[in-house]
Design a protein around this motif. Structure first.
Motif, short mmCIF file in Angstrom:
data_model
loop_
_atom_site.label_atom_id
_atom_site.label_comp_id
_atom_site.label_asym_id
_atom_site.label_seq_id
_atom_site.Cartn_x
_atom_site.Cartn_y
_atom_site.Cartn_z
N ILE A 130 12.62 15.97 57.00
CA ILE A 130 11.99 16.10 55.69
C ILE A 130 10.48 15.97 55.82
O ILE A 130 9.71 16.75 55.24
CB ILE A 130 12.55 15.04 54.72
CG1 ILE A 130 14.05 15.30 54.46
CG2 ILE A 130 11.77 15.02 53.40
CD1 ILE A 130 14.75 14.18 53.73
N LEU A 188 6.98 18.66 54.89
CA LEU A 188 6.12 18.35 53.75
C LEU A 188 4.89 19.27 53.75
O LEU A 188 4.33 19.58 54.79
CB LEU A 188 5.67 16.89 53.80
CG LEU A 188 6.74 15.84 53.52
CD1 LEU A 188 6.18 14.44 53.73
CD2 LEU A 188 7.29 15.98 52.10
N ASP A 230 2.43 17.15 48.50
CA ASP A 230 3.83 16.83 48.19
C ASP A 230 4.00 15.33 47.90
O ASP A 230 3.29 14.48 48.45
CB ASP A 230 4.75 17.21 49.34
CG ASP A 230 5.10 18.69 49.33
OD1 ASP A 230 4.73 19.38 48.37
OD2 ASP A 230 5.75 19.15 50.30
N TYR A 274 7.28 12.69 48.02
CA TYR A 274 8.70 12.57 48.38
C TYR A 274 9.18 11.17 48.04
O TYR A 274 8.57 10.17 48.46
CB TYR A 274 8.94 12.86 49.86
CG TYR A 274 10.41 12.75 50.22
CD1 TYR A 274 11.31 13.69 49.75
CD2 TYR A 274 10.89 11.67 50.96
CE1 TYR A 274 12.66 13.58 50.03
CE2 TYR A 274 12.24 11.55 51.25
CZ TYR A 274 13.12 12.52 50.78
OH TYR A 274 14.46 12.40 51.04
N ILE A 298 4.62 9.27 50.03
CA ILE A 298 6.02 8.96 50.30
C ILE A 298 6.33 7.64 49.60
O ILE A 298 5.77 6.60 49.94
CB ILE A 298 6.30 8.84 51.81
CG1 ILE A 298 6.03 10.19 52.50
CG2 ILE A 298 7.75 8.40 52.06
CD1 ILE A 298 6.19 10.15 54.00
#
Length: 245
Positions: free
Chosen positions: A203, A207, A211, A213, A237
């Motif tokens: 994942i 990115l 982004d 997440y 993140i």
């Protein structure tokens, strides 16, 4: 509808020896009960039906919890529930959507299901509550039930609540039906199994700039896993309280 009851810190003492009665039976929407202590209530339908207190015979239908709630957008806040008994919820029986039970203290409540709270409905929240010394035949403090026959998942948010003095065998909650429980932005029921860090690294590798997440599970760092450099710019993140082991 649209009723507010402010107890101003006063107490309703039901005196269990006086009979089998619910304190409130809420059937409206947008009802709020705040700053109230409810103690010593005994809301047991079966015992009531066979007792001398039953003046309604077969026409009497239910007394299952000290506070019975059948409405949407309800609020119970800053209340104390002490030494109450019921059949479905030792303190509260709640069937409704978008409700909030906040900053309440539950102590020494008992029921057949839901030692302190029996709840059903969509998008309800129980927050900032202390729920202790509960007892039920299902060994739970909160019983979360999905009544929906169309297979719709019901979500309960359980934030910043503590369950001290569990007697060593009382669980925080018992779930029946298609339900999800979210606690502090993480799903705690059904439990999401941990995944390998390799999944997370894939994942991260994909990115893009800007982004965000949000982790939805814990990850474990097993043999053969490699850390991965975050190359994209302005990336966020959010661990959502999860752990990488």
């Amino acid at each position: 509808d649209n009723v507010v009851i402010d107890g101003n810190g006063h107490t309703i003492d039901a005196n269990k020896n006086r009979g089998y009665f619910a304190i409130f039976n809420v059937t409206g929407n947008n009802v709020t009960i705040v700053n109230l202590n409810i103690i010593n209530s005994r809301a047991r339908n079966y015992e009531y039906s066979i007792s001398n207190w039953n003046r309604y015979d077969d026409e009497y239908t239910r007394v299952v919890s000290p506070v019975e709630w059948h409405g949407n957008n309800g609020v119970i806040s800053n209340c104390v529930f002490d030494d109450n008994t019921g059949e479905e919820g030792g303190a509260i029986y709640w069937v409704g959507n978008n409700g909030v039970i906040d900053n309440c203290h539950f102590n020494d409540n008992a029921a057949t299901r839901g030692g302190s709270i029996y709840i059903s409905g969509c998008n309800n929240t129980i927050s900032n509550c202390v729920i202790e010394n509960s007892y039920s035949e299902y060994f739970d403090a909160i019983f979360f039930k999905n009544f929906d026959e169309d297979g719709k998942t019901m979500v309960l948010t359980l934030n910043n609540c503590t369950f001290p003095n569990t007697r060593g065998f009382i669980e925080d909650y018992y779930v029946e039906g298609q339900c999800v429980i979210i606690s502090d932005n993480s799903q705690i029921y059904p439990e999401i199994p941990m995944a390998s860090y390799s999944e997370l690294s894939d994942i991260i590798r994909n990115l893009k700039d800007g982004d965000v997440y949000n982790l939805t599970k814990d990850y474990y760092f097993d043999y053969g896993c490699l850390c991965y450099q975050i190359k994209a710019n302005n990336v966020t993140i959010n661990g959502n309280g999860h752990t990488i082991y």
